[in-house]
Design an enzyme around this catalytic site. Structure first.
Site, PDB file in Angstrom:
ATOM      1  N   HIS A 155      39.611  77.405  57.220  1.00 57.99           N
ATOM      2  CA  HIS A 155      40.618  78.464  57.688  1.00 57.99           C
ATOM      3  C   HIS A 155      40.878  78.149  59.015  1.00 57.99           C
ATOM      4  CE1 HIS A 155      42.327  82.781  57.632  1.00 57.99           C
ATOM      5  NE2 HIS A 155      42.006  82.507  58.863  1.00 57.99           N
ATOM      6  N   GLU A 156      40.188  77.902  60.026  1.00 62.25           N
ATOM      7  CA  GLU A 156      40.457  77.758  61.363  1.00 62.25           C
ATOM      8  C   GLU A 156      41.085  76.588  61.608  1.00 62.25           C
ATOM      9  OE1 GLU A 156      40.530  80.075  63.230  1.00 62.25           O
ATOM     10  OE2 GLU A 156      39.026  81.358  62.024  1.00 62.25           O
TER      11      GLU A 156
END
Length: 355
Positions: free
Chosen positions: A17-18
């Site tokens: 996600h990051e």
């Protein structure tokens, strides 16, 4: 061990996600000050170039801190060129959307890998039980029979056979079954029954009254078919996740179905014990859930920021600082309330299981 598998699963999803935010920030030449897995006090950190990479104490999330994020940040002229808030709104939208989109793509890749390389367990058409006083029993189907075709259509897997029956109507069907070395043909009329689906909705469909023996084989697929099946599976999970959220809001699905970290730890351990394929499929399911939830237009989530930027894109000007602050506070209250509910449900399930 369950905690270890949960940390592996959540760590991978948070990283993906990051990474989406990080890569798109770099693509649009936005400065990244920190890339953290986890929140709270840092456990390990390493400075590489302008970015500090962190492993933080609380493994229930992560963040990418970009230059120019936040209110009233004073920046030099050089930093303004690398500031997130000074980038065109379309670039900000892409940077924010990249996180949840990467989670969806990650799940998509996992499903393709499972279909192509690891294989998918499939239940054969061997009959394990014939329910009494049902069409199959009256026609003469017996336990141990293997269904070979339905209305002339060859079948080798239980889901293929079941789909033909479920998609049909209460009209006569002809089954060809193998009993020992003999091929026998039986004709019967399915009867309709009402049951609940995964969303708790009542559905009426035709059945003949047979239960699979549970005999399984592992199916592998060539690249083209694996991509098609992986795409379909990923879309089905996305669709089911969205429908589940809608049904929760409508209260068609009870709120006590919501689970939190304790439930994730328990399920991670169970799926890991069931095998690598089950664990990877569980990770893909979590990844879809994380991606979809983050796209919801709730302030404080990525979807809330996207809603702000879309309004800015349409109106040509950002929402006022006061409006954004109120929205963020509302979003925070909603998120904390949801987390409290999830923890409450987890604890209630633990107490009930020990009673």
């Amino acid at each position: 061990m369950s905690i270890i598998f949960a940390i592996i699963a959540l760590g991978a999803l948070i990283f993906i996600h990051e990474l989406g935010h990080f890569l798109f920030a770099k693509t649009f030449k936005v400065g990244v000050e920190k890339f953290s897995l986890g929140f709270g006090p840092k456990v390990i950190s390493k400075q590489v170039g302008e970015t500090e990479y962190l492993l933080s104490a609380l493994p229930l999330g992560g963040y990418v801190k970009m230059v120019g994020e936040g209110e009233d940040v004073e920046l030099s002229e050089e930093d303004r060129m690398r500031s997130f808030s000074d980038k065109p709104v379309l670039q900000r939208i892409l940077i924010v959307a990249a996180g949840p989109v990467f989670n969806l793509l990650f799940a998509y890749v996992i499903f393709i890998v499972i279909y192509m390389f690891l294989g998918v367990p499939a239940v054969t058409t061997k009959v394990g039980e014939v329910l009494p006083d049902k069409p199959a029993a009256r026609a003469g189907i017996k336990t141990g029979d293997a269904i070979r075709s339905v209305n002339g259509r060859p079948v080798t897997r239980w889901d293929e056979f079941a789909k033909i029956i479920f998609d049909g109507k209460a009209v006569p069907v002809q089954l060809e079954v193998q009993r020992g070395s003999s091929l026998l043909t039986f004709t019967m009329v399915p009867e309709t029954t009402t049951s609940k689906n995964l969303l708790g909705e009542k559905v009426t469909r035709p059945v003949i009254g047979v239960v699979a023996a549970g005999e399984t084989v592992t199916d592998h697929f060539p690249p083209g078919e694996a991509i098609v099946k992986g795409s379909a599976q990923c879309w089905n999970v996305i669709e089911l996740t969205v429908l589940s959220l809608v049904r929760l809001v409508e209260r068609a699905i009870p709120l006590d179905n919501i689970g939190g970290p304790i439930m994730i730890v328990k399920m991670a351990g169970e799926q890991a014990a069931a095998g690598g394929v089950s664990f990877l499929a569980f990770v893909a399911l979590l990844s879809v859930n994380l991606g979809v939830l983050n796209l919801l237009p709730v302030p404080i989530l990525d979807g809330g920021h996207l809603a702000f930027y879309l309004i800015e894109l349409v109106t040509g000007k950002p929402l006022s600082k006061r409006t954004r602050e109120i929205a963020q506070q509302v979003g925070l209250v909603l998120l904390i309330s949801l987390m409290m509910l999830a923890f409450y449900n987890d604890i209630a399930r633990m107490i009930a299981s020990k009673a």
